[in-house]
Design a protein around this motif. Sequence first.
Motif, PDB file in Angstrom:
ATOM      1  N   LEU A 227       0.813  -1.216   0.000  1.00 53.03           N
ATOM      2  CA  LEU A 227       0.000   0.000   0.000  1.00 53.03           C
ATOM      3  C   LEU A 227       0.852   1.273   0.000  1.00 53.03           C
ATOM      4  CD1 LEU A 227      -2.718  -1.069   2.606  1.00 53.03           C
ATOM      5  CD2 LEU A 227      -2.925  -1.031   0.109  1.00 53.03           C
ATOM      6  N   HIS A 228       2.120   1.141  -0.245  1.00 54.03           N
ATOM      7  CA  HIS A 228       3.019   2.304  -0.220  1.00 54.03           C
ATOM      8  C   HIS A 228       2.966   2.994  -1.591  1.00 54.03           C
ATOM      9  CE1 HIS A 228       6.550   4.803   0.339  1.00 54.03           C
ATOM     10  NE2 HIS A 228       6.644   4.392   1.601  1.00 54.03           N
ATOM     11  N   GLU A 229       2.154   4.044  -1.704  1.00 56.34           N
ATOM     12  CA  GLU A 229       1.906   4.673  -3.009  1.00 56.34           C
ATOM     13  C   GLU A 229       3.157   5.267  -3.654  1.00 56.34           C
ATOM     14  OE1 GLU A 229      -1.773   6.813  -3.743  1.00 56.34           O
ATOM     15  OE2 GLU A 229      -2.411   6.331  -1.701  1.00 56.34           O
ATOM     16  N   PRO A 230       3.990   6.042  -2.931  1.00 52.87           N
ATOM     17  CA  PRO A 230       5.180   6.595  -3.596  1.00 52.87           C
ATOM     18  C   PRO A 230       6.092   5.523  -4.178  1.00 52.87           C
ATOM     19  CG  PRO A 230       4.770   7.716  -1.519  1.00 52.87           C
ATOM     20  CD  PRO A 230       3.848   6.540  -1.547  1.00 52.87           C
ATOM     21  N   LEU A 231       6.261   4.404  -3.453  1.00 51.91           N
ATOM     22  CA  LEU A 231       7.115   3.331  -3.958  1.00 51.91           C
ATOM     23  C   LEU A 231       6.529   2.721  -5.225  1.00 51.91           C
ATOM     24  CD1 LEU A 231       9.458   1.335  -3.802  1.00 51.91           C
ATOM     25  CD2 LEU A 231       8.142   0.015  -2.129  1.00 51.91           C
ATOM     26  N   HIS A 232       5.244   2.456  -5.229  1.00 52.35           N
ATOM     27  CA  HIS A 232       4.629   1.862  -6.412  1.00 52.35           C
ATOM     28  C   HIS A 232       4.635   2.836  -7.592  1.00 52.35           C
ATOM     29  CE1 HIS A 232       3.043  -2.033  -4.894  1.00 52.35           C
ATOM     30  NE2 HIS A 232       3.251  -1.438  -3.725  1.00 52.35           N
ATOM     31  N   ALA A 233       4.533   4.145  -7.304  1.00 60.06           N
ATOM     32  CA  ALA A 233       4.627   5.132  -8.381  1.00 60.06           C
ATOM     33  C   ALA A 233       6.002   5.088  -9.019  1.00 60.06           C
ATOM     34  CB  ALA A 233       4.325   6.529  -7.836  1.00 60.06           C
ATOM     35  N   GLU A 234       7.055   4.996  -8.189  1.00 59.63           N
ATOM     36  CA  GLU A 234       8.415   4.936  -8.739  1.00 59.63           C
ATOM     37  C   GLU A 234       8.646   3.632  -9.499  1.00 59.63           C
ATOM     38  OE1 GLU A 234      10.425   7.323  -8.911  1.00 59.63           O
ATOM     39  OE2 GLU A 234       9.512   8.731  -7.514  1.00 59.63           O
ATOM     40  N   LEU A 249       1.494  -0.472 -16.316  1.00 54.24           N
ATOM     41  CA  LEU A 249       0.040  -0.324 -16.196  1.00 54.24           C
ATOM     42  C   LEU A 249      -0.560  -1.444 -15.344  1.00 54.24           C
ATOM     43  CD1 LEU A 249      -0.741   0.816 -19.845  1.00 54.24           C
ATOM     44  CD2 LEU A 249      -0.763   2.213 -17.773  1.00 54.24           C
ATOM     45  N   ARG A 250       0.010  -2.657 -15.430  1.00 51.76           N
ATOM     46  CA  ARG A 250      -0.468  -3.746 -14.574  1.00 51.76           C
ATOM     47  C   ARG A 250      -0.198  -3.430 -13.102  1.00 51.76           C
ATOM     48  NH1 ARG A 250       1.591  -7.097 -18.713  1.00 51.76           N
ATOM     49  NH2 ARG A 250       3.528  -7.435 -17.544  1.00 51.76           N
ATOM     50  N   ALA A 251       0.998  -2.842 -12.826  1.00 53.51           N
ATOM     51  CA  ALA A 251       1.322  -2.469 -11.451  1.00 53.51           C
ATOM     52  C   ALA A 251       0.349  -1.427 -10.932  1.00 53.51           C
ATOM     53  CB  ALA A 251       2.760  -1.926 -11.390  1.00 53.51           C
ATOM     54  N   TYR A 252      -0.040  -0.499 -11.785  1.00 56.73           N
ATOM     55  CA  TYR A 252      -1.014   0.526 -11.380  1.00 56.73           C
ATOM     56  C   TYR A 252      -2.365  -0.126 -11.078  1.00 56.73           C
ATOM     57  CZ  TYR A 252      -4.123   4.560 -11.602  1.00 56.73           C
ATOM     58  OH  TYR A 252      -5.063   5.508 -11.312  1.00 56.73           O
ATOM     59  N   GLY A 253      -2.753  -1.058 -11.920  1.00 55.96           N
ATOM     60  CA  GLY A 253      -4.025  -1.741 -11.695  1.00 55.96           C
ATOM     61  C   GLY A 253      -4.049  -2.487 -10.386  1.00 55.96           C
ATOM     62  N   ARG A 254      -2.947  -3.154 -10.039  1.00 56.84           N
ATOM     63  CA  ARG A 254      -2.897  -3.932  -8.797  1.00 56.84           C
ATOM     64  C   ARG A 254      -3.058  -3.042  -7.572  1.00 56.84           C
ATOM     65  NH1 ARG A 254       1.137  -6.889 -11.580  1.00 56.84           N
ATOM     66  NH2 ARG A 254       2.781  -5.609 -10.629  1.00 56.84           N
ATOM     67  N   ARG A 257      -6.621  -1.442  -7.260  1.00 58.54           N
ATOM     68  CA  ARG A 257      -7.621  -2.373  -6.719  1.00 58.54           C
ATOM     69  C   ARG A 257      -7.407  -2.603  -5.228  1.00 58.54           C
ATOM     70  NH1 ARG A 257      -6.475  -4.736 -11.770  1.00 58.54           N
ATOM     71  NH2 ARG A 257      -4.981  -6.182 -10.816  1.00 58.54           N
ATOM     72  N   ARG A 258      -6.161  -2.689  -4.813  1.00 64.94           N
ATOM     73  CA  ARG A 258      -5.870  -2.947  -3.408  1.00 64.94           C
ATOM     74  C   ARG A 258      -6.282  -1.750  -2.543  1.00 64.94           C
ATOM     75  NH1 ARG A 258      -0.787  -4.033  -4.028  1.00 64.94           N
ATOM     76  NH2 ARG A 258      -1.131  -6.190  -4.587  1.00 64.94           N
ATOM     77  N   LEU A 259      -5.994  -0.531  -3.017  1.00 66.29           N
ATOM     78  CA  LEU A 259      -6.399   0.663  -2.267  1.00 66.29           C
ATOM     79  C   LEU A 259      -7.914   0.731  -2.124  1.00 66.29           C
ATOM     80  CD1 LEU A 259      -3.961   3.281  -3.863  1.00 66.29           C
ATOM     81  CD2 LEU A 259      -3.952   2.539  -1.475  1.00 66.29           C
ATOM     82  N   ALA A 260      -8.615   0.384  -3.198  1.00 61.44           N
ATOM     83  CA  ALA A 260     -10.081   0.432  -3.147  1.00 61.44           C
ATOM     84  C   ALA A 260     -10.631  -0.643  -2.209  1.00 61.44           C
ATOM     85  CB  ALA A 260     -10.645   0.245  -4.547  1.00 61.44           C
ATOM     86  N   ARG A 270       0.501  11.244  -6.571  1.00 65.39           N
ATOM     87  CA  ARG A 270       1.734  10.710  -7.151  1.00 65.39           C
ATOM     88  C   ARG A 270       1.451   9.511  -8.036  1.00 65.39           C
ATOM     89  NH1 ARG A 270       6.732  10.545  -2.985  1.00 65.39           N
ATOM     90  NH2 ARG A 270       7.732   9.892  -4.923  1.00 65.39           N
ATOM     91  N   LEU A 271       0.580   8.624  -7.581  1.00 65.06           N
ATOM     92  CA  LEU A 271       0.230   7.471  -8.416  1.00 65.06           C
ATOM     93  C   LEU A 271      -0.476   7.918  -9.691  1.00 65.06           C
ATOM     94  CD1 LEU A 271      -0.995   4.582  -6.094  1.00 65.06           C
ATOM     95  CD2 LEU A 271       0.794   4.469  -7.828  1.00 65.06           C
ATOM     96  N   ALA A 272      -1.395   8.881  -9.549  1.00 65.53           N
ATOM     97  CA  ALA A 272      -2.128   9.359 -10.733  1.00 65.53           C
ATOM     98  C   ALA A 272      -1.183  10.009 -11.729  1.00 65.53           C
ATOM     99  CB  ALA A 272      -3.217  10.337 -10.294  1.00 65.53           C
TER     100      ALA A 272
END
Length: 834
Positions: A227-234, A249-254, A257-260, A270-272
């Motif tokens: 759930l660490h958004e900055p890390l997943h954005a990088e 794009l698959r990483a963004y999808g995962r 969905r997890r955040l939701a 940052r993710l957006a």
Amino acid sequence: MAGGSAGRVGDLILAYRQRLGLTQEQLAGRSGLSARMVRDLESNRVTTPRARSLRQLAAALELSAEEIAGLGPPVLRIGVLGPLVVTRGGQQVTVENEDSRRMLARLALRPNAFLPFDEAAAKDEENAQELSRKLGPGVLHVEQDGCLLHVEREGVDAARFVDLLEAGDAAQALRCWRGPIAVELGGDALAKDLGRRRVAAAIACARADDTDVHRDLIAEVAAAEPLHEPLHAELMLALGRAGDRAGALRAYGRISRRLAAELDVAPGDRLAAAHRQVSDPLRAWVTPAQLPRVPEGIVARPELSAALDAGAEVCVVTGPEGIGKSTAVLDWAHRVKTSFPDGQIYVALGHQVAPERAVLGALGVPAELIPANAAALYRSVLAGRKVLVVLDGATSAAQVRPLLPGGAGCRTVVTSREPLPELLATETAGLVTVGPLTPGEAHEVLVRRVGARRVAAEAGVVSRFLAGCGGSPLVIAAAAARAATMASAPLCTVLTTAPARHGPDLRTGLAAARHLDPHRAPLPAVEEVHTADEARAWFAAEHDTLLAGLGRAVTAGRDGDIRGLAWLLRDHLDRGGHWSSWLAVEQAALAAAVRQHDEAGQATVLRNLGEACARLGRDDEAAGCFRRATQLSLALGDGIGQAHTLLVSAPLSPPREALEQTLTALGLFRRAGSAVFEARALAGVGGANARLGRHVAALAHFHRALALNDGLDDPAGRAAMLAGIGGVHRRMGDYTEAARCLTRALEAHHAAGDLLAEATVRAELGDVHHATGRRQAAATAWRAAAAALDRLGHPDGARIRSRLTAHRVRRRPATDRQLRAAVPASDPDGPAAH
């Protein structure tokens, strides 16, 4: 080590020495041990050789890892970055008791530091005694109120992780992890900090240029932090740069969905933004806010502001060096920046090559998507936007044109010593000329910097000073800064300017400069200053006079005087922490060298300019100066100049690149027969190895440098070598030797008046005191270092102060006494001890 083992070590040392064809005296010289110690070891008269002595012998005998292992006792290794694992001599050590396992895990996070027992001291002591039996003799020191684990830092994965991070090798540090941190460390504050540093290291790897090499490492950390958004954005951006847009794009999808599902939230900004950049890279836009801070105490230039307010879309602001063009333009830019909602771009041009590529990168365009014609893409990215572009220090119209936006909503302001007539003719640019401060403006600057009451009290002194400074903001600011640091001194002793036709005795000054650093390339001098103390006193007395003389030389365009004064002031301004003044002086010297078409001189000045930028924390500008200096030296075939630049720029480079640079510099100095700089380069190789965690190699190079330094008149180099040796011993956990070397380095730097080096060594001594439990001594050293760095305006002051906050713990008097007995402040055996 048992007697039989010691005998085996003696036999091994003898065999390895004979393999290299060395005598005992030669091995002693290589290792830094005495010949008597070598003889005693080989004849088995020494039954318990110190680990440090064995390390020095291993480096001198050029042993492999397997051969080194044969010299020492069985190595203890503890892993907590994953399931807890303990081995000794390669054999697993089983610890079944859960309380003992928790204690061992906590000890591993604090190697060679005292760990107080909890409330149940008797039970803790019982567990510690059991743990001591498991680990073997001499490993765990147990007292009634706590215990201490004796272990090499290389043997603990957590310590190795921290050391690699400090050395700048984030990728190698991440490889220390085998999975989630040991369950026995649940709730431990240091364990949580390690987890945060792991994430930070993964983000650093993701931002590196070679992210495709580290993708698996980054993905592993991201999986552990779902759930660490900055890390997943990088991670997404790294995948995109590596050409794997589908994976990004698959990483963004995962994570979306997890955040939701788990938090019922949408992706953050940052993710957006990362998703937009991966989806359509050329539409990425980072709103720039790049205007540097305007120095305090400046006086507005209403005529300049009015001219810029009413000026054309492109405006050139010109005037002599040191007249205040850049400061005045930045002051105006900050006041009007709200009129440019799409951002403000600031570029310090100097002698940058293709700066438009760097600007595009700052605006969010990936490097691999920037075409050869970067200027066209730059104009496309700015199209339809309202942006203010400040181009500072332009040297030609050709340098400016690629950075001129194509749209009508943007404004561009260029500062240059020259009016750039080609730009005025082809771009219909406006021209604004900045002159000296008026007497009223100069008086206002002084009042703001020094105070109205103090200025009014010595009005006559102030009038004479202002009449002699020629309206130069540089001269006034330097004198005002001196007045501020001497608050109790009368202005008549502080606000000094050179008479109109006379200055300080520059022949004496040249001799003084040579005393500060006798190994600089010489200028003719008359030896009228006889000691380094006299040299420092001369510079302190003539500081303002010299800067005033430089200001007049700039205004009059006397290029020879500008460069001579810059040469004269270099070491005084650097060691005294006058880095802003040093930067201005070197900028003036560079402009003079360019006008004189002296490419060798430009390379030297660019190297000095890079060092000044680095002191001020402006690393990108420093790297640009060093790059240009290297290019000029290569074009001129100047190997010595190239070597000097490689050596001073190495600390800004990644560790492996720094090692290559220092080795190249070492070879060049050796070929030139320059013993002083060969020794300094050897120390540079030692420093690069230390950053890579290669402690044995680092010590070997530092000691070779120190041996070569003997007999050379280079106290500054010797001080740096001692500091380097002390730093390596600290990382290896040999705190007694670290304290001894760092104390000697501190004394040498203090004697040389090198304020930054002195503060840096004080900070490291604080680390040594803290590691050995001397909390009060650590706090005192850190406070002194932070205060010195703050006075210098150095950015590391805040970092040192943060240690005081992070390590604020209650002292335990009994523990301090025990540790003072175990680790004395000075080496009881003296410098010759082994």
